[in-house]
Design an enzyme around this catalytic site. Structure first.
Site, PDB file in Angstrom:
ATOM      1  CE1 TYR A 105      -4.309  -1.409   0.450  1.00 30.14           C
ATOM      2  CE2 TYR A 105      -3.121  -2.986   1.822  1.00 30.14           C
ATOM      3  CZ  TYR A 105      -4.251  -2.620   1.111  1.00 30.14           C
ATOM      4  OH  TYR A 105      -5.320  -3.472   1.065  1.00 30.14           O
ATOM      5  CG  LEU A 130      -3.099 -11.755  -3.419  1.00 27.83           C
ATOM      6  CD1 LEU A 130      -3.908 -12.286  -4.583  1.00 27.83           C
ATOM      7  CD2 LEU A 130      -2.702 -12.886  -2.459  1.00 27.83           C
ATOM      8  CG  ASP A 131      -5.628  -7.662  -0.251  1.00 23.91           C
ATOM      9  OD1 ASP A 131      -5.653  -6.429  -0.380  1.00 23.91           O
ATOM     10  OD2 ASP A 131      -6.274  -8.272   0.630  1.00 23.91           O
ATOM     11  N   PRO A 132      -2.697  -5.527  -1.737  1.00 23.26           N
ATOM     12  CG  PRO A 132      -1.771  -3.376  -1.852  1.00 23.26           C
ATOM     13  CD  PRO A 132      -1.754  -4.619  -1.021  1.00 23.26           C
ATOM     14  CG  ASP A 135      -7.003  -6.081  -3.909  1.00 18.35           C
ATOM     15  OD1 ASP A 135      -6.047  -5.753  -4.640  1.00 18.35           O
ATOM     16  OD2 ASP A 135      -7.132  -5.648  -2.750  1.00 18.35           O
TER      17      ASP A 135
END
Length: 384
Positions: A105, A130-132, A135
């Site tokens: 992030y 992946l996340d973030p 997504d």
């Protein structure tokens, strides 16, 4: 906007931890030159050998000074180090006119350095894992389809959920096995979460206390909100005429996780930073990930829209991957989208300044097509 600094073709990949997978191998195929920076040159060389990349990248002992001395204008620096170290690395990149990429992030410290990077003609690529990361791609793609079906000026309400988690492929009593740093897992649980629930802005200081049951393809999981979801309403381009009933980005765990972690939660309620750091080490020792273990990554994103006059649209993406002998599912899902993003930097496709995994629906579709070609499989379901 300043002119983009042309990419030199050299990539500096810093760190070879649990999230470094075949994305590094992909860059070794496409970049002119790759350097793998690790704690020591020997550790870097060992990491390359373990991944079948000996001779394909230059093993290097990492320090910020050593990296600075090696950087040339147009190089791309990929940081797989903890997020607090990114701002310092980005400062060096700006000074040496090198591009920067990571899967984390965007922190306030990184944001402070973005204007200088943009002025210098440099790309700052973030949230590209992946996340973030994936997504974001799923959400942008779903919103674009719903806008086309419902109309962006039509009054409507919607529910958007995006849950992601790394879990053991074979459930254990703890209902979890660490596929990334335990300290990061615990500290994420200590961070308040903000989201929209039944039309109301909601904040919880202890995210696990908002855990709910969530069914994906007939399988029950437990999910809880993660961080601050609200800024992503604008980032995902949801029309102003649509009002959120639910908007939450969160974490997915195996069914039974909440009960299995009861002792951990008690520590999180009362422990100070030193105790939590010690707990992270204890959990890493108690629940290690071994070569025999197989991890599983599940990312489920869904959007349901109901127009004021009764028209409806619903769609969902599901990524459900299990690791194999060559790499973990987590490493694949973090490193491959990041490598795709770095490829876009090398090709000169991204503009100077801050870039996330994808800022538009069109770019998201491009990334999703590339991910599918790279072996990160997912499915789309649309009900309208």
């Amino acid at each position: 906007m300043s002119d983009l600094v042309p990419a030199s073709g050299t990539v500096h990949w810093i760190g070879a931890g649990l999230s470094t997978g075949s994305g590094l191998a992909r860059l070794c195929e496409t970049a002119d030159r790759v350097l793998l920076w690790h704690r020591t040159e020997e550790r870097a060389e060992q990491a390359l050998e373990e991944r079948g990349l000996a001779g394909h990248a230059v093993p290097s002992a990492y320090s910020l000074d050593a990296l600075t001395a090696e950087l040339a204008p147009g190089d791309v620096v990929v940081s797989m180090l903890p997020a607090p170290e990114h701002a310092g690395i980005l400062a060096v990149c700006v000074a040496r006119k090198a591009h920067f990429a990571c899967s984390s992030y965007v922190s306030d410290a990184v944001l402070e350095r973005v204007p200088a990077a943009e002025k210098a003609g440099l790309v700052v690529l973030t949230e590209a894992g992946l996340d973030p990361g994936i997504d974001h791609l799923f959400a942008h793609a779903l919103v674009a389809r719903a806008r086309e079906a419902i109309g962006e000026t039509t009054a409507a309400s919607y529910r958007l959920t995006s849950y992601c988690g790394g879990v053991p492929a074979e459930p254990n009593d703890f209902r979890y096995r660490f596929s990334w740093a335990p300290a990061g897992v615990l500290n994420a649980l200590r961070s308040p979460a903000r989201y929209i629930d039944e039309g109301a802005e909601t904040t919880v200081d202890r995210p696990w206390e908002a855990t709910r049951r969530h069914v994906v393809e007939g399988e029950a999981f437990e999910v809880y909100p993660n961080r601050d979801s609200l800024p992503f309403v604008a980032q995902y381009g949801l029309p102003a005429a649509w009002k959120p009933r639910t908007f939450v980005r969160g974490t997915l765990r195996l069914d039974g996780w909440l009960r299995a972690w009861d002792g951990v939660f008690e520590e999180l309620r009362t422990g100070d930073d030193a105790r939590i750091a010690a707990l992270a080490r204890e959990l890493a020792d108690t629940y290690p990930t071994t070569d025999a273990d197989r991890d599983r990554v599940v990312l489920a994103a869904s959007l349901e829209v109901r127009g004021a006059t009764g028209q409806t649209w619903a769609g969902s993406y599901l990524l459900d991957l299990v690791g194999d002998e060559e790499e973990s599912a987590m490493a694949r899902c973090v490193s491959r989208p990041l490598a795709i993003g770095v490829g876009h930097v090398l090709d000169g496709e991204l503009p100077p300044g801050l870039n996330r995994a994808a800022e538009t629906a069109d770019r998201s579709q491009q990334w999703l097509r590339e991910l599918a070609r790279e072996g990160v499989d997912f499915t789309l379901r649309v009900d309208s």
